[in-house]
Write a protein that holds these residues in place. Structure first.
Motif, PDB file in Angstrom:
ATOM      1  N   SER A  41      66.660  62.865  20.117  1.00 17.65           N
ATOM      2  CA  SER A  41      66.570  63.498  18.794  1.00 17.65           C
ATOM      3  C   SER A  41      67.676  63.002  17.873  1.00 17.65           C
ATOM      4  CB  SER A  41      66.640  65.016  18.934  1.00 17.65           C
ATOM      5  OG  SER A  41      65.581  65.509  19.727  1.00 17.65           O
ATOM      6  N   LEU A  42      68.916  63.017  18.362  1.00 19.56           N
ATOM      7  CA  LEU A  42      70.023  62.548  17.529  1.00 19.56           C
ATOM      8  C   LEU A  42      69.909  61.048  17.270  1.00 19.56           C
ATOM      9  CD1 LEU A  42      72.642  63.347  16.095  1.00 19.56           C
ATOM     10  CD2 LEU A  42      73.883  62.703  18.162  1.00 19.56           C
ATOM     11  N   GLY A  43      69.477  60.293  18.269  1.00 20.07           N
ATOM     12  CA  GLY A  43      69.327  58.858  18.079  1.00 20.07           C
ATOM     13  C   GLY A  43      68.276  58.525  17.035  1.00 20.07           C
ATOM     14  N   PHE A  44      67.145  59.225  17.072  1.00 16.24           N
ATOM     15  CA  PHE A  44      66.086  58.960  16.101  1.00 16.24           C
ATOM     16  C   PHE A  44      66.518  59.366  14.695  1.00 16.24           C
ATOM     17  CE2 PHE A  44      61.888  59.844  14.085  1.00 16.24           C
ATOM     18  CZ  PHE A  44      61.378  58.555  14.173  1.00 16.24           C
ATOM     19  N   ALA A  45      67.256  60.482  14.592  1.00 14.87           N
ATOM     20  CA  ALA A  45      67.789  60.889  13.282  1.00 14.87           C
ATOM     21  C   ALA A  45      68.734  59.824  12.740  1.00 14.87           C
ATOM     22  CB  ALA A  45      68.506  62.235  13.399  1.00 14.87           C
ATOM     23  N   THR A  46      69.583  59.258  13.619  1.00 20.88           N
ATOM     24  CA  THR A  46      70.497  58.200  13.207  1.00 20.88           C
ATOM     25  C   THR A  46      69.741  56.955  12.778  1.00 20.88           C
ATOM     26  OG1 THR A  46      72.125  59.033  14.803  1.00 20.88           O
ATOM     27  CG2 THR A  46      72.495  56.831  13.908  1.00 20.88           C
ATOM     28  N   ILE A 103      74.916  66.257  13.753  1.00 20.46           N
ATOM     29  CA  ILE A 103      74.020  65.735  12.712  1.00 20.46           C
ATOM     30  C   ILE A 103      74.806  65.415  11.448  1.00 20.46           C
ATOM     31  CG2 ILE A 103      71.967  66.173  11.319  1.00 20.46           C
ATOM     32  CD1 ILE A 103      70.953  67.998  13.522  1.00 20.46           C
ATOM     33  N   PRO A 104      75.597  66.353  10.886  1.00 19.77           N
ATOM     34  CA  PRO A 104      76.422  65.984   9.718  1.00 19.77           C
ATOM     35  C   PRO A 104      77.413  64.860   9.997  1.00 19.77           C
ATOM     36  CG  PRO A 104      76.317  68.374   9.955  1.00 19.77           C
ATOM     37  CD  PRO A 104      75.699  67.794  11.186  1.00 19.77           C
ATOM     38  N   LEU A 105      77.854  64.750  11.244  1.00 22.80           N
ATOM     39  CA  LEU A 105      78.833  63.714  11.578  1.00 22.80           C
ATOM     40  C   LEU A 105      78.240  62.308  11.550  1.00 22.80           C
ATOM     41  CD1 LEU A 105      81.023  65.235  14.440  1.00 22.80           C
ATOM     42  CD2 LEU A 105      81.686  64.725  12.093  1.00 22.80           C
ATOM     43  N   ILE A 106      76.920  62.193  11.381  1.00 25.31           N
ATOM     44  CA  ILE A 106      76.324  60.861  11.213  1.00 25.31           C
ATOM     45  C   ILE A 106      76.917  60.173   9.990  1.00 25.31           C
ATOM     46  CG2 ILE A 106      74.162  59.607  10.783  1.00 25.31           C
ATOM     47  CD1 ILE A 106      72.677  61.757  12.290  1.00 25.31           C
ATOM     48  N   VAL A 107      77.372  60.979   9.018  1.00 24.59           N
ATOM     49  CA  VAL A 107      77.976  60.422   7.799  1.00 24.59           C
ATOM     50  C   VAL A 107      79.142  59.510   8.132  1.00 24.59           C
ATOM     51  CG1 VAL A 107      79.154  60.969   5.633  1.00 24.59           C
ATOM     52  CG2 VAL A 107      77.254  62.407   6.430  1.00 24.59           C
ATOM     53  N   VAL A 108      79.982  59.933   9.068  1.00 24.64           N
ATOM     54  CA  VAL A 108      81.183  59.159   9.400  1.00 24.64           C
ATOM     55  C   VAL A 108      80.985  58.314  10.652  1.00 24.64           C
ATOM     56  CG1 VAL A 108      82.763  60.741   8.271  1.00 24.64           C
ATOM     57  CG2 VAL A 108      82.115  61.173  10.636  1.00 24.64           C
TER      58      VAL A 108
END
Length: 226
Positions: A41-46, A103-108
């Motif tokens: 899930s996190l990988g696909f969001a990234t 999820i928000p940490l994808i920004v950095v």
């Protein structure tokens, strides 16, 4: 598929895989992969964020002054991550609570900014979007494999938490009967051991391929007829 598209795909999935080659984004890689569903899930969001970020930056790269390009890139990434975050919260609220701050940490996440800076700022939008998605997909495969390994060894389940994404699905596809679990696998040391195993496996495959290429083919002479 042209050579460039093929090269971008192979680089993202194998040669420059961000999870086992470049070793970027280790924080979410090690922290979220307690199950395969969390990792995927996190990988696909990234991957979606990377594709959208590359596609957004590439058309305007010539109009962004060099001195402020990094803040502008981060602003674009932050806007896209906000959209993904709200979408997951709206459509898969239970999964959103599990993934939490990551999820928000994808920004950095250095993976996203690195591809925007090194590829999207120098290439066309179509190629940039493909590069971002393939790099993200390569990370997704690593997160999914690592999560599946830790989940199966640590809990004895396969795809547990599937109902967090699809409410109509069961909580897990399979459970080992009378399995009491192996706690180390789901703890932080298990993440390091699992990632090390994947890195070693990839390196072994590459060494075998290089050995086959470097091994000279014997020159077989035809048998002389008498």
């Amino acid at each position: 598929m042209s050579n460039l598209y093929k090269e971008i795909t192979i680089n993202g999935l194998w040669k420059q895989n961000t999870g086992v080659v470049q070793l970027l984004g280790l924080c979410p890689t090690l922290a979220v992969t307690t199950t395969a569903v969390n990792g995927l899930s996190l990988g696909f969001a990234t991957a979606l964020v990377m594709a959208a970020a590359n596609g957004s930056v590439s058309p305007v790269r010539k109009f962004v002054p060099n001195e402020i390009r990094v803040p502008v890139f981060i602003l674009v990434i932050a806007a896209l991550v906000t959209v993904i975050d709200l979408a997951i919260n709206g459509f898969a609220h239970s999964l959103h609570k599990v993934l939490g701050i990551f999820i928000p940490l994808i920004v950095v996440n250095c993976i996203v900014l690195a591809r925007v800076e090194s590829f999207a700022a120098k290439n066309s939008p179509v190629h940039s979007m493909l590069d971002g998605f393939m790099m993200g997909l390569g990370l997704t495969l690593v997160l999914g494999l690592l999560g599946a390994m830790r989940e199966f060894v640590g809990k004895g389940t396969v795809l547990s938490g599937l109902d967090l994404v699809f409410s109509s699905m069961p909580k897990q596809l399979y459970t080992i009967p009378d399995y009491h679990g192996f706690l180390l696998a789901v703890l932080p040391p298990g993440a390091f051991l699992g990632l090390g195993t994947l890195i070693a496996l990839r390196n072994w495959i590459e060494i075998r391929k290089a050995a086959k290429i470097s091994t000279p083919t014997p020159n077989l002479k035809p048998a002389l007829s008498h």
